[in-house]
Design an enzyme around this catalytic site. Structure first.
Site, short mmCIF file in Angstrom:
data_model
loop_
_atom_site.label_atom_id
_atom_site.label_comp_id
_atom_site.label_asym_id
_atom_site.label_seq_id
_atom_site.Cartn_x
_atom_site.Cartn_y
_atom_site.Cartn_z
CE1 TYR A 78 -13.01 -3.22 8.26
CE2 TYR A 78 -14.42 -4.18 6.57
CZ TYR A 78 -13.69 -3.11 7.06
OH TYR A 78 -13.63 -1.94 6.34
CD GLU A 102 -2.79 1.20 2.42
OE1 GLU A 102 -3.87 0.62 2.25
OE2 GLU A 102 -2.46 1.75 3.49
CE LYS A 139 -17.64 -5.77 1.80
NZ LYS A 139 -16.64 -4.94 2.54
N PRO A 174 -16.50 -2.70 13.13
CG PRO A 174 -15.41 -0.67 13.32
CD PRO A 174 -15.33 -1.97 12.62
CD1 TRP A 231 -8.26 10.95 -1.35
CD2 TRP A 231 -10.24 9.94 -1.14
NE1 TRP A 231 -9.21 11.92 -1.27
CE2 TRP A 231 -10.44 11.34 -1.14
CE3 TRP A 231 -11.34 9.10 -1.02
CZ2 TRP A 231 -11.70 11.91 -1.03
CZ3 TRP A 231 -12.59 9.66 -0.90
CH2 TRP A 231 -12.76 11.05 -0.92
#
Length: 330
Positions: free
Chosen positions: A182, A60, A202, A187, A90
């Site tokens: 996750y 990353e 997704k 959370p 971003w």
């Protein structure tokens, strides 16, 4: 879903990014033209690594305003390790319109095996179309669809799954789409079971692979991948690896991302917090132990390193990865 971004500036303790005011050269145009001709589809790249049972890593890179030449040098150094892909982040405090979208503005300097971050809550449908078309014009077909942390309610996409579905509706199979997973549950999710179902939604909407959020517990990661497979998620899962640069960095990221960091890890890191060398060794050892446990379990051999744009960190992790390859083979 929260954006998988580690803030380069807030996490640094004492090291400062090098500055470079050197401009580009005539070779830049040649490089850009070659880049557009050599489009990398991460669906195929991932399948190649998985089929050959290789250990692989993505990196990353944090997008930020830097002097001309900074990212060129960064990529030249990171490219020595032949990462499978880069992810260009971003910071959501920056403007989200297409004219000032920093990752998109930087993209022409990056190779085509780059994941361009897109945050669902931040964009209108027409903005997503414009960004996607410009990315295609630059030879990039890999995007990271996240919900994002924006407080704005002006966007057209409430969830990452909505953004994934829209990209598929508009562009069919043109783009390779990554989404976030996750291991310790998002959370804001009401339960772990529902969180897994949200992830499956997704994937069902068209996601091609998953990068996980930071997790410091090997067994939680292993259980997460196994549970994904049990409910029918078959796409590749790449494990996100974060190496904190200081105790303060770990605490800040735990707060921002609502991470569940084991007390023992906090205590052990706290004991050496005033020794930079000891902190680095502890953090790298921890990351490599997690990677070793996960490889040994057989659930994945793919990892994604949140680099904070720190070349020494990348070099040390890759040095250790070579030992893993010797131990486990490819």
């Amino acid at each position: 879903m929260r954006n998988l971004i580690v803030d380069e500036d807030t996490c640094r303790r004492s090291d400062v990014a090098r500055r470079d005011s050197a401009g580009g050269s005539s070779s830049d145009n040649v490089r850009t033209a070659r880049r557009r001709c050599e489009i990398v589809d991460l669906r195929r790249a991932l399948q190649g690594k998985i089929s050959s049972n290789e250990i692989f890593c993505g990196l990353e890179i944090v997008s930020a305003s830097r002097p001309s030449g900074f990212y060129q040098r960064l990529l030249e150094e990171m490219g020595k390790y032949s990462p499978l892909f880069y992810a260009l982040t971003w910071h959501e405090e920056a403007p989200a319109d297409t004219e000032n979208y920093l990752p998109l503005n930087l993209l022409e300097n990056f190779p085509s095996n780059t994941l361009l971050h897109l945050a669902a809550k931040s964009f209108k449908r027409d903005e997503v179309i414009r960004i996607s078309r410009k990315a295609l014009a630059l030879g990039t077909i890999n995007v990271f669809a996240l919900r994002g942390d924006s407080l704005s309610e002006d966007g057209d996409f409430k969830h990452a799954a909505d953004l994934v579905a829209f990209i598929r509706e508009q562009f069919g199979g043109t783009f390779c789409i990554c989404v976030a997973g996750y291991p310790q549950m998002h959370p804001e999710s009401p339960s772990r079971e529902l969180d897994l179902l949200y992830l499956k939604a997704k994937v069902d909407a068209g996601a091609d692979f998953i990068i996980t959020q930071i997790c410091f517990e090997s067994q939680a990661i292993i259980d997460f991948v196994n549970d994904c497979r049990k409910i029918g998620i078959r796409v590749p899962i790449v494990l996100g690896i974060f190496v904190p640069m200081s105790y303060e960095c770990l605490e800040r990221m735990a707060s921002i991302c609502k991470l569940d960091v084991p007390v023992k890890i906090k205590d052990d890191l706290s004991r050496v917090r005033d020794n930079d060398e000891a902190v680095t060794k502890f953090a790298v050892d921890l990351a490599m132990q997690i990677m070793t446990d996960v490889i040994r379990s057989g659930v994945t051999r793919g990892f994604h390193l949140f680099t904070l744009n720190r070349l020494p960190l990348v070099a040390e992790i890759y040095r250790r990865i070579e030992f893993l390859k010797t131990e486990f083979g490819n």
